[in-house]
Structures are given as structure tokens and as C-alpha cells.
Design a protein around this motif. Structure first.
Motif, PDB file in Angstrom:
ATOM      1  N   ILE A   1       0.827  -1.204   0.000  1.00 10.56           N
ATOM      2  CA  ILE A   1       0.000   0.000   0.000  1.00 10.56           C
ATOM      3  C   ILE A   1       0.863   1.256   0.000  1.00 10.56           C
ATOM      4  O   ILE A   1       0.595   2.212  -0.734  1.00 10.56           O
ATOM      5  N   ALA A   2       1.908   1.259   0.810  1.00 10.68           N
ATOM      6  CA  ALA A   2       2.788   2.426   0.861  1.00 10.68           C
ATOM      7  C   ALA A   2       3.448   2.680  -0.489  1.00 10.68           C
ATOM      8  O   ALA A   2       3.577   3.840  -0.929  1.00 10.68           O
ATOM      9  N   ASN A   3       3.847   1.620  -1.169  1.00  8.06           N
ATOM     10  CA  ASN A   3       4.468   1.772  -2.498  1.00  8.06           C
ATOM     11  C   ASN A   3       3.467   2.323  -3.512  1.00  8.06           C
ATOM     12  O   ASN A   3       3.823   3.167  -4.347  1.00  8.06           O
ATOM     13  N   LEU A   4       2.220   1.841  -3.454  1.00  2.91           N
ATOM     14  CA  LEU A   4       1.189   2.353  -4.358  1.00  2.91           C
ATOM     15  C   LEU A   4       0.924   3.833  -4.092  1.00  2.91           C
ATOM     16  O   LEU A   4       0.710   4.618  -5.028  1.00  2.91           O
ATOM     17  N   ALA A   5       0.947   4.223  -2.819  1.00  2.00           N
ATOM     18  CA  ALA A   5       0.730   5.626  -2.475  1.00  2.00           C
ATOM     19  C   ALA A   5       1.835   6.509  -3.040  1.00  2.00           C
ATOM     20  O   ALA A   5       1.586   7.615  -3.519  1.00  2.00           O
ATOM     21  N   ARG A   6       3.054   5.997  -2.980  1.00  2.00           N
ATOM     22  CA  ARG A   6       4.174   6.773  -3.544  1.00  2.00           C
ATOM     23  C   ARG A   6       4.028   6.919  -5.056  1.00  2.00           C
ATOM     24  O   ARG A   6       4.304   7.980  -5.621  1.00  2.00           O
ATOM     25  N   LEU A   7       3.575   5.854  -5.710  1.00  4.71           N
ATOM     26  CA  LEU A   7       3.346   5.937  -7.152  1.00  4.71           C
ATOM     27  C   LEU A   7       2.252   6.949  -7.478  1.00  4.71           C
ATOM     28  O   LEU A   7       2.354   7.712  -8.448  1.00  4.71           O
ATOM     29  N   ALA A   8       1.198   6.949  -6.662  1.00  7.44           N
ATOM     30  CA  ALA A   8       0.113   7.907  -6.874  1.00  7.44           C
ATOM     31  C   ALA A   8       0.595   9.331  -6.678  1.00  7.44           C
ATOM     32  O   ALA A   8       0.218  10.252  -7.421  1.00  7.44           O
ATOM     33  N   THR A   9       1.456   9.523  -5.680  1.00 11.02           N
ATOM     34  CA  THR A   9       2.009  10.854  -5.433  1.00 11.02           C
ATOM     35  C   THR A   9       2.848  11.310  -6.611  1.00 11.02           C
ATOM     36  O   THR A   9       2.777  12.458  -7.058  1.00 11.02           O
ATOM     37  N   ASP A  10       3.658  10.406  -7.123  1.00 12.27           N
ATOM     38  CA  ASP A  10       4.490  10.740  -8.291  1.00 12.27           C
ATOM     39  C   ASP A  10       3.619  11.068  -9.503  1.00 12.27           C
ATOM     40  O   ASP A  10       3.913  11.977 -10.270  1.00 12.27           O
ATOM     41  N   ALA A  11       2.513  10.311  -9.666  1.00 15.28           N
ATOM     42  CA  ALA A  11       1.642  10.510 -10.827  1.00 15.28           C
ATOM     43  C   ALA A  11       0.963  11.872 -10.792  1.00 15.28           C
ATOM     44  O   ALA A  11       0.716  12.482 -11.830  1.00 15.28           O
ATOM     45  N   THR A  12       0.657  12.348  -9.592  1.00 18.32           N
ATOM     46  CA  THR A  12      -0.017  13.647  -9.461  1.00 18.32           C
ATOM     47  C   THR A  12       0.960  14.788  -9.262  1.00 18.32           C
ATOM     48  O   THR A  12       0.546  15.954  -9.233  1.00 18.32           O
ATOM     49  N   GLY A  13       2.222  14.464  -9.102  1.00 18.19           N
ATOM     50  CA  GLY A  13       3.224  15.508  -8.930  1.00 18.19           C
ATOM     51  C   GLY A  13       3.014  16.340  -7.676  1.00 18.19           C
ATOM     52  O   GLY A  13       3.430  17.499  -7.620  1.00 18.19           O
ATOM     53  N   GLY A  14       2.356  15.760  -6.678  1.00 18.46           N
ATOM     54  CA  GLY A  14       2.097  16.490  -5.449  1.00 18.46           C
ATOM     55  C   GLY A  14       0.959  17.492  -5.571  1.00 18.46           C
ATOM     56  O   GLY A  14       0.693  18.252  -4.638  1.00 18.46           O
ATOM     57  N   ASN A  15       0.272  17.517  -6.710  1.00 16.94           N
ATOM     58  CA  ASN A  15      -0.838  18.436  -6.927  1.00 16.94           C
ATOM     59  C   ASN A  15      -2.090  17.887  -6.244  1.00 16.94           C
ATOM     60  O   ASN A  15      -2.621  16.850  -6.646  1.00 16.94           O
ATOM     61  N   ALA A  16      -2.561  18.575  -5.210  1.00 22.62           N
ATOM     62  CA  ALA A  16      -3.683  18.068  -4.411  1.00 22.62           C
ATOM     63  C   ALA A  16      -4.973  17.963  -5.235  1.00 22.62           C
ATOM     64  O   ALA A  16      -5.703  16.986  -5.124  1.00 22.62           O
TER      65      ALA A  16
END
Length: 430
Positions: free
Chosen positions: A300-315
Motif C-alpha cells: 500500500i505504501a508503495n502504491l501511495a508513492r506511485l500515486a504521489t508521483d503521478a499527481t506531482g504532489g498536486n492536491a
């Protein structure tokens, strides 16, 4: 190695649940058993850990409400309400549908949507038979309304219970943040009903007269029991709304309410326990263990990091991504296991967003996407499956595609309304 095993077990169980090759409770419990047997989780992690274990708050909140509804069912109040609505609609099928839709939506906000449709659907079949109209459009419309109305509160839809427990969100949080958009969506849904189910509103005049002759008061089977149930339900809802001030968890409120109601009504166990959906509770338990294995192994933590990268930190991008991904996946898979899987991912993702309001918006996007997406297909939400079963037993089966054709339109409309709401409330006005 344990990571790969946890993923394989979860994916296989998920596919079995989604395709209904195996009963979902069997698949979930088997997956949980394998995870424990392989040592990916130990008993401490599975049964006592808040991060990786079974969420007992969810289990006991559902159990308490099921017992309360089991007692309430015996009063006949739901049958009374449906007949009253049909008479107030003067026997007009369209007005009957609108009233039943509104009753279902409101009831689903305060009872879980599965319980609501279990009580409303049989009465709908009776009213439609009396009017001489096809009950299928009415049943489908009620399911849609149930999933929409249930979105408004913590207890209205099982995915919300999971989200509330995982994110630490209260009953009032759901009321304040989701009720406004639910009201808007319900109004729009009611407006499109004549178009969505066009050709379904021609009734037999003689049968309409028969409905108008019904006496709804005869549906109430026990007035004293109804009064007792009303008092306990009022106390339970007060506890839900003020649980933060009272420092009592909603699960404890539900169990206390159930215990008090059983005590003061003298109900026999065979009456109230018959309404407890043990398979659903066991399904939740097994699912929590499998998801816990994914958390424990870092998936789950790895998937969250991938999601963060995909959004570029844009909320805002993250919020919209969660909304638009959650709706179709919840509809295709089933929104309960989907949210159980996604909630730890969203929890991890929310810690990486600095603004608290933007971080919380992730949870509302998940709730709206999963709850509204549950209308997409016949297996998108538990209420859908329940109503299809009732319709089949009544000799008026609803096909998968008959439901999905309408569900796709409703999901598209509701998600299209949710997106600008999230943007305006949390990024423009918030």
C-alpha cells in the motif's frame, strides 16, 4: 517473497469476489486464512493492530444497527410508509416512484442501504402489483436512490463506515461535507426520473382505485413496540451526532442502542438475530485481514508513492484522480472491497499533502467516487445484489445489462456533479 504472496492471495480472492465464481464470504475468509497460515500476518497483527488488523469498530457498528433494524422490522412501519406514499401520490406511478425514491434516499442516510432496500423492495412489489405496473424500474430507481442517499452519512453506506474509521471522521463530518452534494444530486436524479424510465408509468385505473382503498394503519403491527423503537433510535442518532462530545465511539452507541432495545422490548433472539447478516460481517473480517497483509508488506505504501508521483504532489489532481478512478472501479468490482483496499493508500497519500483541507478532500473524493460508482453495475454495491435477488424471487428478474444501462447514466451524472463540488468547496472557496 511475502510481498508477492500477499499480492497473489489478494488478487485471486478479489477476482473470485468480482466474478462471483465463489461466494464472496468464502473467498475473503479463505484469503485471510492463507495469509495467516503463511505467516504474512500473525494473530497480534490480524486481530489487535489498528493499522493491519480487523476494524472492530466497523464490525460492531454494523452488528448493532442490524439488531436494531431486526426489532424495528416487526413494527410494520416501513410497510406503512410505502402505502402512505402510494396514496399520497394519488396512485400516479411517476409520483409513486418519486415518493419511494425520496423515502429510500432519506432512510438510507440513517440506516445502511442494504437494510433499507430489504425493507422497501417487497413493499414496492406489492404496490406495483396493485397498480398493474412493471416493478423493475421502481426497484432500480430505489437502488440508485439508496446508494445516493447513503452517501450523506457515516452509517448510510458500508464504504463510508470504513472511510470514517480509517480517517477518523465523525458522523457530523459526513453530514457537513457530503450532505450538500447529496441533496443536489438527489434533486437532479429526481428530475431525470421521467426521462430515465420513460414508458414505465401507465397504470390500470381499476387497480389505482384498489390502492387508494388500502388502509395504511393496518400495516402497523405493534404500536407499543414502534414507540419504544422510535425512542431508542432517537437516542442512537443523538449519540451518532454527538459522539465526539460524549467521547463514545459510534460502534459503542450502536451496540448500546441494540442492547437497550432488546432489553426493553423483550424481543426473542430468533427475531432480531434473523436480521443480522453474518455473512457480511465475516466478509468484512476476512477482507480486513487480506488488506492488512498488503499494508504489512509495504504494498500500500508503495502504491501511495506511485500515486504521489503521478499527481506531482498536486492536491487537486490527486482528488480528481481518486474520484474518477474510484467510480468505475467500484462499479466493476464492488465498492466495499475497493474502499477497504484504497483507504490505507489514501491515508498514506494524505500525509504527503500539506494543506489539511486539501488532504481531507481526498477522503471525500474516495467516498463520492465509491458510493456513486456503486450504481454503475448490478454488482457495484451490496444493495444492488440484494434487490436483484428479491426481484428474481418475485418472478420479475432484472438482468445485469438492464441495470447497467441505467446505472451508467446515473453514475455519469452524479460523478459529473461531484467533481465541480470538490473543486469549488475545497480549492476555490475552502
Amino acid at each position: 517473497m511475502s510481498t508477492a504472496l500477499a499480492v497473489v492471495v489478494f488478487v485471486v480472492a478479489y477476482l473470485l469476489i468480482a466474478t462471483e465464481r465463489v461466494h464472496k464470504t468464502v473467498a475473503a475468509l479463505a484469503g485471510a486464512g492463507i495469509v495467516l497460515g503463511l505467516g504474512i500476518l500473525d494473530s497480534e497483527q490480524a486481530f489487535y493492530s489498528r493499522d493491519t488488523g480487523i476494524d472492530w469498530d466497523v464490525i460492531f457498528l454494523l452488528l448493532g444497527m442490524m439488531i436494531i433494524v431486526g426489532v424495528l422490522r416487526r413494527t410494520g412501519v416501513f410497510e406503512y410508509t410505502a402505502i402512505w406514499a402510494a396514496k399520497r401520490a394519488k396512485g400516479s406511478p411517476l409520483r409513486v416512484m418519486i415518493l419511494l425514491v425520496l423515502i429510500t434516499a432519506v432512510a438510507s442516510a440513517f440506516l445502511d442501504n442494504v437494510t433499507t432496500v430489504l425493507l422497501i423492495a417487497p413493499v414496492t412489489l406489492l404496490v406495483c402489483e396493485r397498480l398493474g405496473v412493471n416493478p423493475v424500474p421502481f426497484l432500480i430507481a430505489e437502488v440508485f436512490a439508496s446508494n445516493i442517499g447513503g452517501t450523506a452519512t457515516l452509517i448510510g453506506d458500508p464504504p463510508n463506515i470504513i472511510i470514517g474509521s480509517r480517517a477518523g471522521l465523525s458522523f457530523n463530518d459526513f453530514l457537513v461535507h457530503l450532505t450538500p452534494i447529496v441533496i443536489v444530486v438527489l434533486i437532479v436524479f429526481t428530475v431525470v426520473l421521467p426521462w430515465l424510465f420513460r414508458g414505465s408509468f401507465t397504470a390500470d385505473p381499476d387497480r389505482v382505485a384498489g390502492v387508494m382503498a388500502l388502509n395504511e394503519r393496518e400495516a402497523i403491527q405493534d404500536t407499543t413496540l414502534l414507540i419504544k423503537c422510535g425512542l431508542v433510535l432517537a437516542a442512537v442518532f443523538t449519540g451518532f451526532v454527538g459522539h465526539a462530545a460524549f467521547h463514545i465511539a459510534p460502534s459503542v452507541v450502536a451496540l448500546l442502542g441494540a442492547g437497550i432495545l432488546v432489553l426493553i422490548t423483550g424481543s426473542a433472539p430468533r427475531h432480531y438475530l434473523a436480521s443480522v447478516e453474518w455473512e457480511t460481517l465475516l466478509f468484512f473480517a476476512g477482507l480486513f485481514v487480506m488488506v492488512g497483509a498488503l499494508i504489512q508488506t509495504g504494498v500500500i505504501a508503495n502504491l501511495a508513492r506511485l500515486a504521489t508521483d503521478a499527481t506531482g504532489g498536486n492536491a487537486l489532481l490527486a482528488v480528481l484522480l481518486i474520484l474518477f478512478v474510484s467510480a468505475p472501479l467500484s462499479g466493476i468490482i464492488d465498492n466495499i472491497p475497493y474502499v477497504a483496499t484504497m483507504s490505507p493508500l489514501v491515508a498514506d497519500l494524505s500525509t504527503q499533502i500539506a494543506d489539511p483541507g486539501h488532504a481531507q478532500a481526498l477522503w471525500w473524493a474516495l467516498a463520492l467516487g465509491a458510493d456513486f460508482g456503486g450504481n454503475l453495475t448490478a454488482i457495484g454495491a451490496s444493495a444492488n445484489v440484494v434487490v436483484l435477488g428479491i426481484a428474481k424471487r418475485a418472478g420479475t428478474p432484472i438482468t445485469f445489462w438492464e441495470f447497467t444501462r441505467k446505472g451508467a447514466i446515473v453514475t455519469l451524472i452524479t460523478v459529473a456533479l461531484a467533481a465541480p463540488y470538490l473543486w469549488l468547496r475545497y480549492f476555490v472557496l475552502g
